[in-house]
Design an enzyme around this catalytic site. Structure first.
Site, PDB file in Angstrom:
ATOM      1  N   ALA A  86       0.659   6.893   0.062  1.00 55.71           N
ATOM      2  CA  ALA A  86      -0.550   6.427  -0.601  1.00 55.71           C
ATOM      3  C   ALA A  86      -0.418   6.419  -2.123  1.00 55.71           C
ATOM      4  O   ALA A  86      -1.006   5.569  -2.792  1.00 55.71           O
ATOM      5  CB  ALA A  86      -1.745   7.283  -0.180  1.00 55.71           C
ATOM      6  N   ASN A 167     -10.522  14.244  -0.456  1.00 53.13           N
ATOM      7  CA  ASN A 167      -9.512  15.160   0.059  1.00 53.13           C
ATOM      8  C   ASN A 167      -9.899  16.621  -0.082  1.00 53.13           C
ATOM      9  O   ASN A 167      -9.338  17.481   0.597  1.00 53.13           O
ATOM     10  CB  ASN A 167      -8.181  14.918  -0.649  1.00 53.13           C
ATOM     11  CG  ASN A 167      -8.302  14.997  -2.160  1.00 53.13           C
ATOM     12  OD1 ASN A 167      -9.001  14.188  -2.765  1.00 53.13           O
ATOM     13  ND2 ASN A 167      -7.630  15.955  -2.771  1.00 53.13           N
ATOM     14  N   GLN A 195      -6.985  10.065   3.388  1.00 52.10           N
ATOM     15  CA  GLN A 195      -7.614  11.058   4.261  1.00 52.10           C
ATOM     16  C   GLN A 195      -8.427  10.439   5.392  1.00 52.10           C
ATOM     17  O   GLN A 195      -8.773  11.130   6.346  1.00 52.10           O
ATOM     18  CB  GLN A 195      -8.527  11.973   3.436  1.00 52.10           C
ATOM     19  CG  GLN A 195      -7.810  12.827   2.418  1.00 52.10           C
ATOM     20  CD  GLN A 195      -6.940  13.896   3.048  1.00 52.10           C
ATOM     21  OE1 GLN A 195      -7.057  14.214   4.226  1.00 52.10           O
ATOM     22  NE2 GLN A 195      -6.047  14.473   2.250  1.00 52.10           N
ATOM     23  N   SER A 214      -1.514   6.713   4.044  1.00 53.81           N
ATOM     24  CA  SER A 214      -0.486   7.753   3.979  1.00 53.81           C
ATOM     25  C   SER A 214      -0.081   8.163   5.388  1.00 53.81           C
ATOM     26  O   SER A 214      -0.939   8.338   6.263  1.00 53.81           O
ATOM     27  CB  SER A 214      -1.028   8.976   3.229  1.00 53.81           C
ATOM     28  OG  SER A 214      -0.119  10.054   3.307  1.00 53.81           O
ATOM     29  N   GLY A 215       1.221   8.339   5.611  1.00 55.81           N
ATOM     30  CA  GLY A 215       1.695   8.734   6.934  1.00 55.81           C
ATOM     31  C   GLY A 215       1.624  10.223   7.193  1.00 55.81           C
ATOM     32  O   GLY A 215       1.252  10.652   8.286  1.00 55.81           O
ATOM     33  N   THR A 256      15.661  -1.007   0.470  1.00 60.18           N
ATOM     34  CA  THR A 256      16.026  -1.027   1.888  1.00 60.18           C
ATOM     35  C   THR A 256      14.928  -0.374   2.725  1.00 60.18           C
ATOM     36  O   THR A 256      14.450   0.720   2.399  1.00 60.18           O
ATOM     37  CB  THR A 256      17.352  -0.278   2.106  1.00 60.18           C
ATOM     38  OG1 THR A 256      18.365  -0.895   1.312  1.00 60.18           O
ATOM     39  CG2 THR A 256      17.762  -0.308   3.569  1.00 60.18           C
ATOM     40  N   CYS A 338      -1.493  18.513  -4.735  1.00 64.73           N
ATOM     41  CA  CYS A 338      -0.855  17.976  -5.937  1.00 64.73           C
ATOM     42  C   CYS A 338      -1.250  18.738  -7.190  1.00 64.73           C
ATOM     43  O   CYS A 338      -0.596  18.631  -8.218  1.00 64.73           O
ATOM     44  CB  CYS A 338      -1.229  16.499  -6.108  1.00 64.73           C
ATOM     45  SG  CYS A 338      -0.615  15.474  -4.768  1.00 64.73           S
TER      46      CYS A 338
END
Length: 392
Positions: A86, A167, A195, A214-215, A256, A338
């Site tokens: 994200a 978040n 989130q 976001s994964g 890639t 963060c």
């Protein structure tokens, strides 16, 4: 519960405590890890290789992942580009519009003061380039009203950037309603859905121009995400690349393609794992019932929140010290991972106008029920009550 160490199947020593910090990151399910391993060790081809079957299989896997992820927000496969997460998606969406804003003379941006730093810091960069950024404050509810945004709209408003789910507090922002209104204007809408994606999915099917995904918030590995960029009819959002080299992902995100990560983000086991909302609500009620024996306040509008994030402040308690006292029972946080190294008051709780002693000492509990099997709400509340009694 007693703090102890246990050896997992790979021989790593891990702490056995209840993990209540999924808003920071989530565990990769072993079945999802198996998918990653498959695309690393068996079908390991480069999706850009067109001369052999290894490359073709990788290319098909990427396309299938793209089609699935786009469908979850009601978008088309061509609308989705893969990113590293994200934060990168936010940067592409925000900084990628700068050239168009400068050329068109539309340099006004509306956002909120409770955004993640991955939105605030790119916008501060644009501010240094001459853009005017309005940072709206939500008040004690933690929710930005649709009306507050619309009142700030101007003919030169280029963009509104508003997060989907906060978040720190779990408060859901009115992005779907706002999307419908902004489609009547020339102003684009960007939503940081780190989130909310895969949790409050219906909102993201609204006509939002750009959605950051976001994964690792939903059980995929760290380092993978996506940006959905919807057209308005035939018109594309006029994004310019902020990186160059290779031309992949519609020239907006060169490099890639990490096929194993895309496979993880779209695999069946991951899709099933995040659908735990009924159990999440039950766990929330159990936690709140147990905490009733303590003195605390909920930070944020509980009626407009996701069930798996709860931000509370405990009377007379320093959050950092409380975390140390609770470390044998639960893994929790004071806010965004963060900014967890900072001991300053939460910028989110501060923007909500909460007193400094509250904004400084908010504790965030966040969970997937399947990851919190060892959680004992009654024992946690008992410990907190005892700590509060000691302070009297």
């Amino acid at each position: 519960m007693t703090y102890r160490l246990a050896e997992d199947q790979q021989g790593w020593w891990i702490a056995v405590v209840a993990y209540l910090d999924v808003a920071a990151t989530t565990r990769v399910d072993p079945r999802v890890a198996d998918v990653v391993l498959h695309w690393m060790t068996k079908d390991f081809g480069n999706a850009g290789s067109r001369t052999h079957e290894y490359g073709l299989r990788a290319k098909r896997a990427v396309q299938e992942a793209r089609e699935f992820l786009a469908s979850t927000v009601g978008a088309k496969a061509k609308d989705l580009i893969f990113t590293s997460g994200a934060t990168e998606s936010n940067n592409i969406a925000l900084l990628g519009l700068a050239a168009y804003g400068e050329e068109s003379g539309r340099r006004h941006i509306i956002t909120s003061a409770i955004e993640h730093k991955a939105v605030i810091e790119p916008l501060l960069h644009l501010q240094s380039r001459g853009f005017e950024v309005d940072f709206l404050e939500p008040g004690p509810s933690g929710r930005i009203s649709k009306e507050a945004v619309l009142e700030r709209l101007r003919p030169d408003t280029l963009l509104v950037s508003l997060m989907h789910v906060n978040n720190e507090t779990g408060v859901i922002q009115p992005v779907a309603e706002l999307a419908e209104e902004l489609r009547k204007t020339q102003t684009y809408l960007h939503v940081d859905a780190a989130q909310g994606y895969a949790k409050v999915s219906q909102d993201l099917k609204a006509p939002i121009d750009m959605i950051s995904i976001s994964g690792h918030k939903i059980g995929a590995p760290k380092g993978v995400g996506a940006l959905v960029v919807r057209r308005r009819g035939w018109d594309k959002v006029p994004l310019q690349p902020i990186m160059f080299g290779g031309g992949q992902e519609r020239k907006l995100r060169p490099g890639t393609l990490p096929v194993p990560l895309y496979g993880a983000l779209s695999c069946d086991d991951l899709r099933q794992r995040v659908c735990e909302w009924a159990a999440a609500r039950v766990m929330r009620e159990e936690l709140l019932t147990a905490l009733s024996r303590t003195r605390f306040r909920i930070n944020g509008d509980a009626d407009h929140s996701v069930p798996h994030i709860l931000n509370v402040s405990f009377d007379g308690q320093d959050a950092e010290r409380l975390i140390v006292r609770l470390k044998d029972q639960v893994a929790v946080a004071t806010g965004s991972a963060c900014t967890s190294a900072s001991y300053t008051p939460s910028h989110v709780l501060t923007a909500m106008g909460l007193p400094e002693e509250v904004a400084t000492n908010g504790l965030r509990f966040s969970w997937f029920p399947s990851e919190a099997a060892s959680f004992d709400a009654e024992q946690l509340a008992k410990t907190i009550a005892e700590i509060q009694a000691e302070a009297l």
